[in-house]
Every structure is written in structure tokens, then in C-alpha cells.
Motif scaffolding. Structure first.
Motif, PDB file in Angstrom:
ATOM      1  N   MET A   1       0.837  -1.186   0.000  1.00  0.00           N
ATOM      2  CA  MET A   1       0.000   0.000   0.000  1.00  0.00           C
ATOM      3  C   MET A   1       0.881   1.248   0.000  1.00  0.00           C
ATOM      4  O   MET A   1       1.883   1.318   0.688  1.00  0.00           O
ATOM      5  N   VAL A   2       0.471   2.223  -0.766  1.00  0.00           N
ATOM      6  CA  VAL A   2       1.215   3.465  -0.914  1.00  0.00           C
ATOM      7  C   VAL A   2       0.734   4.467   0.129  1.00  0.00           C
ATOM      8  O   VAL A   2      -0.467   4.617   0.356  1.00  0.00           O
ATOM      9  N   LYS A   3       1.682   5.146   0.768  1.00  0.00           N
ATOM     10  CA  LYS A   3       1.340   6.146   1.774  1.00  0.00           C
ATOM     11  C   LYS A   3       1.949   7.490   1.403  1.00  0.00           C
ATOM     12  O   LYS A   3       3.097   7.569   0.990  1.00  0.00           O
ATOM     13  N   ILE A   4       1.140   8.529   1.590  1.00  0.00           N
ATOM     14  CA  ILE A   4       1.587   9.903   1.355  1.00  0.00           C
ATOM     15  C   ILE A   4       2.235  10.418   2.635  1.00  0.00           C
ATOM     16  O   ILE A   4       1.741  10.146   3.730  1.00  0.00           O
ATOM     17  N   ASN A   5       3.330  11.163   2.497  1.00  0.00           N
ATOM     18  CA  ASN A   5       3.933  11.810   3.659  1.00  0.00           C
ATOM     19  C   ASN A   5       2.917  12.776   4.260  1.00  0.00           C
ATOM     20  O   ASN A   5       2.169  13.445   3.534  1.00  0.00           O
ATOM     21  N   LYS A   6       2.898  12.851   5.585  1.00  0.00           N
ATOM     22  CA  LYS A   6       1.889  13.648   6.292  1.00  0.00           C
ATOM     23  C   LYS A   6       1.803  15.086   5.802  1.00  0.00           C
ATOM     24  O   LYS A   6       0.722  15.635   5.660  1.00  0.00           O
ATOM     25  N   GLN A   7       2.943  15.699   5.530  1.00  0.00           N
ATOM     26  CA  GLN A   7       2.925  17.108   5.144  1.00  0.00           C
ATOM     27  C   GLN A   7       2.298  17.351   3.776  1.00  0.00           C
ATOM     28  O   GLN A   7       2.015  18.495   3.421  1.00  0.00           O
ATOM     29  N   PHE A   8       2.039  16.279   3.002  1.00  0.00           N
ATOM     30  CA  PHE A   8       1.459  16.436   1.663  1.00  0.00           C
ATOM     31  C   PHE A   8       0.021  15.944   1.568  1.00  0.00           C
ATOM     32  O   PHE A   8      -0.552  15.917   0.482  1.00  0.00           O
ATOM     33  N   LYS A   9      -0.593  15.549   2.676  1.00  0.00           N
ATOM     34  CA  LYS A   9      -1.962  15.008   2.635  1.00  0.00           C
ATOM     35  C   LYS A   9      -2.983  16.029   2.127  1.00  0.00           C
ATOM     36  O   LYS A   9      -3.978  15.655   1.534  1.00  0.00           O
ATOM     37  N   ALA A  10      -2.745  17.311   2.347  1.00  0.00           N
ATOM     38  CA  ALA A  10      -3.676  18.353   1.890  1.00  0.00           C
ATOM     39  C   ALA A  10      -3.324  18.865   0.495  1.00  0.00           C
ATOM     40  O   ALA A  10      -4.073  19.659  -0.083  1.00  0.00           O
ATOM     41  N   THR A  11      -2.219  18.403  -0.054  1.00  0.00           N
ATOM     42  CA  THR A  11      -1.775  18.840  -1.382  1.00  0.00           C
ATOM     43  C   THR A  11      -2.732  18.320  -2.448  1.00  0.00           C
ATOM     44  O   THR A  11      -3.149  17.168  -2.414  1.00  0.00           O
ATOM     45  N   VAL A  12      -3.058  19.178  -3.402  1.00  0.00           N
ATOM     46  CA  VAL A  12      -3.948  18.798  -4.498  1.00  0.00           C
ATOM     47  C   VAL A  12      -3.130  18.669  -5.765  1.00  0.00           C
ATOM     48  O   VAL A  12      -2.456  19.622  -6.180  1.00  0.00           O
ATOM     49  N   ILE A  13      -3.170  17.491  -6.347  1.00  0.00           N
ATOM     50  CA  ILE A  13      -2.551  17.231  -7.650  1.00  0.00           C
ATOM     51  C   ILE A  13      -3.635  16.575  -8.493  1.00  0.00           C
ATOM     52  O   ILE A  13      -4.107  15.483  -8.157  1.00  0.00           O
ATOM     53  N   ALA A  14      -4.048  17.245  -9.546  1.00  0.00           N
ATOM     54  CA  ALA A  14      -5.114  16.717 -10.391  1.00  0.00           C
ATOM     55  C   ALA A  14      -4.545  15.677 -11.357  1.00  0.00           C
ATOM     56  O   ALA A  14      -3.661  15.959 -12.149  1.00  0.00           O
ATOM     57  N   TYR A  15      -5.035  14.472 -11.231  1.00  0.00           N
ATOM     58  CA  TYR A  15      -4.699  13.374 -12.145  1.00  0.00           C
ATOM     59  C   TYR A  15      -5.813  12.342 -12.032  1.00  0.00           C
ATOM     60  O   TYR A  15      -6.541  12.315 -11.041  1.00  0.00           O
ATOM     61  N   GLY A  16      -5.963  11.526 -13.033  1.00  0.00           N
ATOM     62  CA  GLY A  16      -6.965  10.463 -12.974  1.00  0.00           C
ATOM     63  C   GLY A  16      -8.390  10.955 -12.771  1.00  0.00           C
ATOM     64  O   GLY A  16      -9.155  10.350 -12.045  1.00  0.00           O
ATOM     65  N   ASN A  17      -8.751  12.061 -13.379  1.00  0.00           N
ATOM     66  CA  ASN A  17     -10.112  12.617 -13.308  1.00  0.00           C
ATOM     67  C   ASN A  17     -10.541  13.018 -11.903  1.00  0.00           C
ATOM     68  O   ASN A  17     -11.715  12.924 -11.560  1.00  0.00           O
ATOM     69  N   SER A  18      -9.605  13.451 -11.072  1.00  0.00           N
ATOM     70  CA  SER A  18      -9.947  13.900  -9.724  1.00  0.00           C
ATOM     71  C   SER A  18      -8.990  15.003  -9.293  1.00  0.00           C
ATOM     72  O   SER A  18      -7.842  15.031  -9.712  1.00  0.00           O
ATOM     73  N   GLY A  19      -9.499  15.865  -8.444  1.00  0.00           N
ATOM     74  CA  GLY A  19      -8.668  16.924  -7.900  1.00  0.00           C
ATOM     75  C   GLY A  19      -8.738  16.959  -6.384  1.00  0.00           C
ATOM     76  O   GLY A  19      -8.535  17.998  -5.783  1.00  0.00           O
ATOM     77  N   LEU A  20      -9.046  15.820  -5.784  1.00  0.00           N
ATOM     78  CA  LEU A  20      -9.100  15.745  -4.323  1.00  0.00           C
ATOM     79  C   LEU A  20      -7.704  15.871  -3.726  1.00  0.00           C
ATOM     80  O   LEU A  20      -6.711  15.510  -4.364  1.00  0.00           O
ATOM     81  N   PRO A  21      -7.627  16.334  -2.479  1.00  0.00           N
ATOM     82  CA  PRO A  21      -6.319  16.333  -1.800  1.00  0.00           C
ATOM     83  C   PRO A  21      -5.774  14.903  -1.717  1.00  0.00           C
ATOM     84  O   PRO A  21      -6.539  13.939  -1.639  1.00  0.00           O
ATOM     85  N   LEU A  22      -4.460  14.776  -1.742  1.00  0.00           N
ATOM     86  CA  LEU A  22      -3.841  13.452  -1.766  1.00  0.00           C
ATOM     87  C   LEU A  22      -4.269  12.576  -0.595  1.00  0.00           C
ATOM     88  O   LEU A  22      -4.397  11.353  -0.746  1.00  0.00           O
ATOM     89  N   GLY A  23      -4.520  13.163   0.550  1.00  0.00           N
ATOM     90  CA  GLY A  23      -4.943  12.399   1.715  1.00  0.00           C
ATOM     91  C   GLY A  23      -6.313  11.768   1.572  1.00  0.00           C
ATOM     92  O   GLY A  23      -6.681  10.890   2.348  1.00  0.00           O
ATOM     93  N   GLN A  24      -7.086  12.197   0.574  1.00  0.00           N
ATOM     94  CA  GLN A  24      -8.430  11.666   0.343  1.00  0.00           C
ATOM     95  C   GLN A  24      -8.509  10.763  -0.881  1.00  0.00           C
ATOM     96  O   GLN A  24      -9.574  10.237  -1.202  1.00  0.00           O
ATOM     97  N   ARG A  25      -7.405  10.591  -1.568  1.00  0.00           N
ATOM     98  CA  ARG A  25      -7.395   9.819  -2.813  1.00  0.00           C
ATOM     99  C   ARG A  25      -7.311   8.326  -2.548  1.00  0.00           C
ATOM    100  O   ARG A  25      -6.673   7.885  -1.603  1.00  0.00           O
ATOM    101  N   GLU A  26      -7.968   7.559  -3.411  1.00  0.00           N
ATOM    102  CA  GLU A  26      -7.890   6.102  -3.336  1.00  0.00           C
ATOM    103  C   GLU A  26      -7.069   5.528  -4.482  1.00  0.00           C
ATOM    104  O   GLU A  26      -6.912   4.313  -4.575  1.00  0.00           O
ATOM    105  N   ASP A  27      -6.555   6.398  -5.338  1.00  0.00           N
ATOM    106  CA  ASP A  27      -5.798   5.943  -6.507  1.00  0.00           C
ATOM    107  C   ASP A  27      -4.343   6.401  -6.452  1.00  0.00           C
ATOM    108  O   ASP A  27      -3.726   6.698  -7.468  1.00  0.00           O
ATOM    109  N   LEU A  28      -3.799   6.414  -5.250  1.00  0.00           N
ATOM    110  CA  LEU A  28      -2.415   6.868  -5.080  1.00  0.00           C
ATOM    111  C   LEU A  28      -1.415   5.955  -5.778  1.00  0.00           C
ATOM    112  O   LEU A  28      -0.325   6.392  -6.129  1.00  0.00           O
ATOM    113  N   ASP A  29      -1.798   4.702  -5.992  1.00  0.00           N
ATOM    114  CA  ASP A  29      -0.897   3.790  -6.691  1.00  0.00           C
ATOM    115  C   ASP A  29      -0.598   4.293  -8.104  1.00  0.00           C
ATOM    116  O   ASP A  29       0.525   4.156  -8.588  1.00  0.00           O
ATOM    117  N   ASP A  30      -1.572   4.934  -8.742  1.00  0.00           N
ATOM    118  CA  ASP A  30      -1.340   5.475 -10.084  1.00  0.00           C
ATOM    119  C   ASP A  30      -0.305   6.600 -10.056  1.00  0.00           C
ATOM    120  O   ASP A  30       0.589   6.649 -10.905  1.00  0.00           O
TER     121      ASP A  30
END
Length: 105
Positions: A1-30
Motif C-alpha cells: 500500500m502506498v502512503k503519502i507523507n503527512k505534510q502532503f496530505k492536503a496537497t492537491v494534484i489533479a490526475y486520474g479525473n480527480s482533484g481531491l487532496p492526496l490524503g483523500q485519494r484512493e488511486d495513489l498507486d497510479d
């Protein structure tokens, strides 16, 4: 399982048809696959202890197979009296074949 560093959980990177913050994404493997393939330091630093690309791709394949297996084995469009040609060992053969392929990606 892929984990985001804590300081980047609120970071928004739009990819895969979503612009949710990284901490809310379920497609981090992509995004992790993109980071590993590109070796982009900006993307790589988003993650905490990334597995190898080979391990990540294998995990993603296994996850997809586990989601597809029930759909393929219980296809509601088939007649109940009609037998299916798909068996669990067919998935094992596909999995083994994918492991044999070189990971030149």
C-alpha cells in the motif's frame, strides 16, 4: 500500500479525473507509478517509503484481479444452466504469465 507523507496530505494534484487532496485519494498507486517511472524528485518526495515499481505493479494487478474475479465468475447475463469456462486457476495462469513478462516499463 502506498502512503503519502503527512505534510502532503492536503496537497492537491489533479490526475486520474480527480482533484481531491492526496490524503483523500484512493488511486495513489497510479501517482506512485508515475513518480517511479519518471523518477521525478518532486513526485517521489510526496510518498513515504515507496515499494519498487515491480512490486507496485504486481499489487495493482492483484487488486484488479480480485475486483474482476467476482464479476467474471458471476456474470448475471448468463443463463443459470449455462456453465462458465472461467475458473480460479485461470486467474492463476494469467497472474503467472504477467509475472514472467519483463518489466521494461
Amino acid at each position: 500500500m502506498v502512503k503519502i507523507n503527512k505534510q502532503f496530505k492536503a496537497t492537491v494534484i489533479a490526475y486520474g479525473n480527480s482533484g481531491l487532496p492526496l490524503g483523500q485519494r484512493e488511486d495513489l498507486d497510479d501517482l506512485a507509478i508515475i513518480a517511479l517511472r519518471s523518477q521525478d524528485p518532486t513526485l517521489l518526495r510526496l510518498f513515504d517509503n515507496l515499494p519498487s515499481l515491480e512490486v507496485l505493479l504486481k499489487q495493482k494487478t492483484e487488486k484488479a484481479l480480485s475486483q474482476l474475479r467476482p464479476i467474471l465468475l458471476n456474470d448475471g447475463s448468463k443463463n443459470e444452466n449455462e456453465s462458465t469456462d472461467i475458473r480460479d486457476d485461470d486467474f492463476a495462469a494469467v497472474k503467472n504469465k504477467s509475472e514472467e513478462e519483463p518489466s521494461g516499463e
